[in-house]
Design a protein around this motif. Sequence first.
Motif, PDB file in Angstrom:
ATOM      1  N   ASP A   1       0.623  -1.491  -0.217  1.00  0.00           N
ATOM      2  CA  ASP A   1       0.375   0.230  -0.141  1.00  0.00           C
ATOM      3  C   ASP A   1       1.033   1.523   0.240  1.00  0.00           C
ATOM      4  O   ASP A   1       0.459   2.484  -1.031  1.00  0.00           O
ATOM      5  CB  ASP A   1      -0.705   0.146   1.122  1.00  0.00           C
ATOM      6  CG  ASP A   1      -2.013  -1.246   1.146  1.00  0.00           C
ATOM      7  OD1 ASP A   1      -2.685  -0.877  -0.431  1.00  0.00           O
ATOM      8  OD2 ASP A   1      -2.487  -1.202   2.139  1.00  0.00           O
ATOM      9  N   ARG A   2       2.099   0.881   0.584  1.00  0.00           N
ATOM     10  CA  ARG A   2       3.077   2.878   0.984  1.00  0.00           C
ATOM     11  C   ARG A   2       3.604   2.641  -0.125  1.00  0.00           C
ATOM     12  O   ARG A   2       3.626   4.103  -1.038  1.00  0.00           O
ATOM     13  CB  ARG A   2       3.879   1.964   1.829  1.00  0.00           C
ATOM     14  CG  ARG A   2       4.091   3.419   2.375  1.00  0.00           C
ATOM     15  CD  ARG A   2       5.814   2.876   2.973  1.00  0.00           C
ATOM     16  NE  ARG A   2       6.727   2.098   2.499  1.00  0.00           N
ATOM     17  CZ  ARG A   2       8.052   3.156   2.008  1.00  0.00           C
ATOM     18  NH1 ARG A   2       8.504   4.511   1.975  1.00  0.00           N
ATOM     19  NH2 ARG A   2       8.844   2.214   1.282  1.00  0.00           N
ATOM     20  N   GLN A   3       4.097   2.157  -1.014  1.00  0.00           N
ATOM     21  CA  GLN A   3       4.418   2.087  -1.914  1.00  0.00           C
ATOM     22  C   GLN A   3       2.866   2.683  -3.984  1.00  0.00           C
ATOM     23  O   GLN A   3       3.798   3.539  -4.272  1.00  0.00           O
ATOM     24  CB  GLN A   3       4.857   0.849  -3.292  1.00  0.00           C
ATOM     25  CG  GLN A   3       6.428   0.353  -2.341  1.00  0.00           C
ATOM     26  CD  GLN A   3       7.211   0.756  -2.615  1.00  0.00           C
ATOM     27  OE1 GLN A   3       7.454   2.313  -3.145  1.00  0.00           O
ATOM     28  NE2 GLN A   3       8.490   1.356  -1.537  1.00  0.00           N
ATOM     29  N   ALA A   4       2.456   1.517  -3.502  1.00  0.00           N
ATOM     30  CA  ALA A   4       1.344   2.219  -4.235  1.00  0.00           C
ATOM     31  C   ALA A   4       0.496   3.721  -4.103  1.00  0.00           C
ATOM     32  O   ALA A   4       0.610   4.164  -4.951  1.00  0.00           O
ATOM     33  CB  ALA A   4      -0.018   1.940  -4.059  1.00  0.00           C
ATOM     34  N   ILE A   5       0.978   4.248  -2.754  1.00  0.00           N
ATOM     35  CA  ILE A   5       0.493   6.325  -2.303  1.00  0.00           C
ATOM     36  C   ILE A   5       1.808   6.765  -3.078  1.00  0.00           C
ATOM     37  O   ILE A   5       1.409   7.569  -3.798  1.00  0.00           O
ATOM     38  CB  ILE A   5       0.207   5.572  -1.157  1.00  0.00           C
ATOM     39  CG1 ILE A   5      -1.094   5.342  -0.192  1.00  0.00           C
ATOM     40  CG2 ILE A   5      -0.503   7.045  -1.078  1.00  0.00           C
ATOM     41  CD1 ILE A   5      -3.193   5.198  -0.926  1.00  0.00           C
ATOM     42  N   ILE A   6       2.953   6.074  -3.017  1.00  0.00           N
ATOM     43  CA  ILE A   6       3.510   7.213  -3.332  1.00  0.00           C
ATOM     44  C   ILE A   6       4.067   7.027  -4.634  1.00  0.00           C
ATOM     45  O   ILE A   6       3.972   8.364  -5.065  1.00  0.00           O
ATOM     46  CB  ILE A   6       5.249   6.391  -3.286  1.00  0.00           C
ATOM     47  CG1 ILE A   6       5.646   6.473  -1.423  1.00  0.00           C
ATOM     48  CG2 ILE A   6       6.219   7.077  -3.748  1.00  0.00           C
ATOM     49  CD1 ILE A   6       6.810   5.683  -1.062  1.00  0.00           C
ATOM     50  N   ALA A   7       3.735   6.253  -5.716  1.00  0.00           N
ATOM     51  CA  ALA A   7       3.086   5.720  -6.971  1.00  0.00           C
ATOM     52  C   ALA A   7       2.520   7.209  -7.139  1.00  0.00           C
ATOM     53  O   ALA A   7       1.753   8.102  -8.142  1.00  0.00           O
ATOM     54  CB  ALA A   7       3.298   4.472  -7.253  1.00  0.00           C
ATOM     55  N   ALA A   8       1.053   6.516  -6.902  1.00  0.00           N
ATOM     56  CA  ALA A   8      -0.094   7.819  -7.455  1.00  0.00           C
ATOM     57  C   ALA A   8       0.032   9.316  -7.365  1.00  0.00           C
ATOM     58  O   ALA A   8      -0.010  10.288  -7.354  1.00  0.00           O
ATOM     59  CB  ALA A   8      -1.044   7.423  -5.936  1.00  0.00           C
ATOM     60  N   VAL A   9       0.787   9.433  -5.581  1.00  0.00           N
ATOM     61  CA  VAL A   9       1.721  11.090  -5.725  1.00  0.00           C
ATOM     62  C   VAL A   9       2.347  11.512  -6.934  1.00  0.00           C
ATOM     63  O   VAL A   9       2.363  12.027  -6.926  1.00  0.00           O
ATOM     64  CB  VAL A   9       2.730  11.353  -4.140  1.00  0.00           C
ATOM     65  CG1 VAL A   9       3.367  12.426  -4.906  1.00  0.00           C
ATOM     66  CG2 VAL A   9       1.593  10.988  -2.951  1.00  0.00           C
ATOM     67  N   LYS A  10       3.465  10.631  -7.400  1.00  0.00           N
ATOM     68  CA  LYS A  10       4.093  10.733  -8.768  1.00  0.00           C
ATOM     69  C   LYS A  10       3.262  11.118  -9.743  1.00  0.00           C
ATOM     70  O   LYS A  10       4.198  12.260 -10.195  1.00  0.00           O
ATOM     71  CB  LYS A  10       5.507   9.659  -8.505  1.00  0.00           C
ATOM     72  CG  LYS A  10       6.151   9.378  -9.489  1.00  0.00           C
ATOM     73  CD  LYS A  10       7.186  10.565  -9.559  1.00  0.00           C
ATOM     74  CE  LYS A  10       8.387  10.102 -10.315  1.00  0.00           C
ATOM     75  NZ  LYS A  10       9.448  11.444 -10.356  1.00  0.00           N
ATOM     76  N   SER A  11       2.127  10.548  -9.995  1.00  0.00           N
ATOM     77  CA  SER A  11       1.496  10.618 -10.929  1.00  0.00           C
ATOM     78  C   SER A  11       1.102  12.018 -11.139  1.00  0.00           C
ATOM     79  O   SER A  11      -0.082  11.538 -12.169  1.00  0.00           O
ATOM     80  CB  SER A  11       1.014   9.331 -11.358  1.00  0.00           C
ATOM     81  OG  SER A  11      -0.313   9.412 -10.302  1.00  0.00           O
ATOM     82  N   GLY A  12       0.256  12.431  -9.821  1.00  0.00           N
ATOM     83  CA  GLY A  12      -0.772  13.318  -9.277  1.00  0.00           C
ATOM     84  C   GLY A  12      -1.814  13.378  -8.797  1.00  0.00           C
ATOM     85  O   GLY A  12      -2.996  13.639  -8.652  1.00  0.00           O
ATOM     86  N   LEU A  13      -2.455  11.807  -9.282  1.00  0.00           N
ATOM     87  CA  LEU A  13      -3.383  10.914  -8.810  1.00  0.00           C
ATOM     88  C   LEU A  13      -3.831  11.471  -7.229  1.00  0.00           C
ATOM     89  O   LEU A  13      -4.999  11.967  -7.111  1.00  0.00           O
ATOM     90  CB  LEU A  13      -3.147   9.428  -8.645  1.00  0.00           C
ATOM     91  CG  LEU A  13      -4.773   8.665  -8.263  1.00  0.00           C
ATOM     92  CD1 LEU A  13      -5.812   9.461  -9.286  1.00  0.00           C
ATOM     93  CD2 LEU A  13      -5.148   7.460  -8.362  1.00  0.00           C
ATOM     94  N   ILE A  14      -3.009  11.350  -6.457  1.00  0.00           N
ATOM     95  CA  ILE A  14      -2.825  12.260  -4.638  1.00  0.00           C
ATOM     96  C   ILE A  14      -2.608  13.364  -5.031  1.00  0.00           C
ATOM     97  O   ILE A  14      -0.898  13.532  -5.666  1.00  0.00           O
ATOM     98  CB  ILE A  14      -2.432  10.665  -3.590  1.00  0.00           C
ATOM     99  CG1 ILE A  14      -3.177  10.132  -3.478  1.00  0.00           C
ATOM    100  CG2 ILE A  14      -1.943  11.912  -2.806  1.00  0.00           C
ATOM    101  CD1 ILE A  14      -2.769   8.933  -2.537  1.00  0.00           C
ATOM    102  N   ASP A  15      -2.662  14.503  -4.454  1.00  0.00           N
ATOM    103  CA  ASP A  15      -2.760  15.951  -4.503  1.00  0.00           C
ATOM    104  C   ASP A  15      -2.014  16.757  -3.775  1.00  0.00           C
ATOM    105  O   ASP A  15      -0.899  17.166  -3.664  1.00  0.00           O
ATOM    106  CB  ASP A  15      -3.874  16.437  -5.030  1.00  0.00           C
ATOM    107  CG  ASP A  15      -5.434  16.770  -6.446  1.00  0.00           C
ATOM    108  OD1 ASP A  15      -4.826  16.563  -7.385  1.00  0.00           O
ATOM    109  OD2 ASP A  15      -5.518  14.958  -5.551  1.00  0.00           O
TER     110      ASP A  15
END
Length: 424
Positions: A287-301
């Motif tokens: 989960d941690r790695q998935a959230i980091i990737a989401a921040v990287k892509s801009g999905l998580i703002d």
Amino acid sequence: MKTVFINARLIDPTQKQDLHGNLLVEDGKIAALGAHIDIPADAKVIDCAGACLAPGIVDIGVKVCEPGERHKESYRSAGLAAAAGGVTTIVTRPDTTPAIDTPETLEFATRRANQAAPVNVLPMAALTKDRAGREMTEIGFLMDAGAVAFTDCDHVVTETKVFSRALTYARSLGALVIAHPQEPGLSKGAAATSGKFASLRGLPSVSPIAERMGLDRDIALIEVTGAKYHADQITTARALPALERAKNNGLDITAGTSIHHLTLNELDVADYRTFFKVKPPLRSEDDRQAIIAAVKSGLIDTISSMHTPQDEESKRLPFEEAASGAVALETLLPAAMRLFHAELLTLQDLFRAMSYNPAKRLGLACGRLDVGAPADLVLFDPDAPFVLDRFKLNSKSKNTPFDGQRMQGKVRATFVNGVSVFQT
């Protein structure tokens, strides 16, 4: 007054640039920046010696315990902690005692903040009275009194009709609603994320699907009402597809996560270390790695500290009984540097999520290195090593999971409207 920063490593999240140059501040605003700028003869010169100069952090979701629990954190101590951590704007939560749910309470908090804190303080107000989820607050009057957003924090509004009405009313006024995506029935009493670790430790746990279920309900209501919505913490991989679909469908939705969920996982709890008990509970490494990737892509703002002071009495308890939360105003930047040094996120990625995007969501002019923007700046050395001593933190409460850990990234100076509010 004019101030020029020379020999700086300028971190520009809007242009996604990391370049060596100079920056001129005049009358509290950025007047010029670049590799070569004209330096006025009457300007104060600050030699950055190659350190990073970035927009000050805009931290959404800071708990300051006034009124009600001033022994845990005051506006003065929170403001000093923010300045020492490079946070130039703190957006405070209304989960105080009593809750900030009336214009009078909001005005008291704003007055205290303006008197005591050296940084910008913007208050959020409760969405429902006493955060009880039964009757919405006077959103219009609270906006007039200065509320920048509305949230019941970790109290999920379980009555869907009440939440729908509040979203509709907020939509008519252009108000931002911040919610905590969680299915409250599943998450009630949970102290850990379900899985092998929680089973081995015998801890009451919650499935990651509870976050997905809560977000799905909220997205459906946003689709119906058209409200402006921000999810305070997305922490599981299961919630990401729903968030992506909502954004692709054009809904006015943004999402954040906390620095603790980006840098720690469930195994850090180890033998029931209560300083690692946060809400939502720490997740799996996947989960941690998935959230980091989401921040990287801009999905998580956005990335926030979710600063939650707790005193020793509420933390020195068996893990299930201990209060959730950690202080993080001063540790937000050095913890974020862990992601930079691990080459998971660039400095531009981090300051887009910590400065530019939060400011943009709240309609603020700060959070960027643009000519005409407020000179809210942080000067820091991303490589400076240190061992964190929680007793040296400015916060009244010392409940940090990073106590005794080796960290990198020291704030050298913090400026609000071009005025120094912290300097080492």
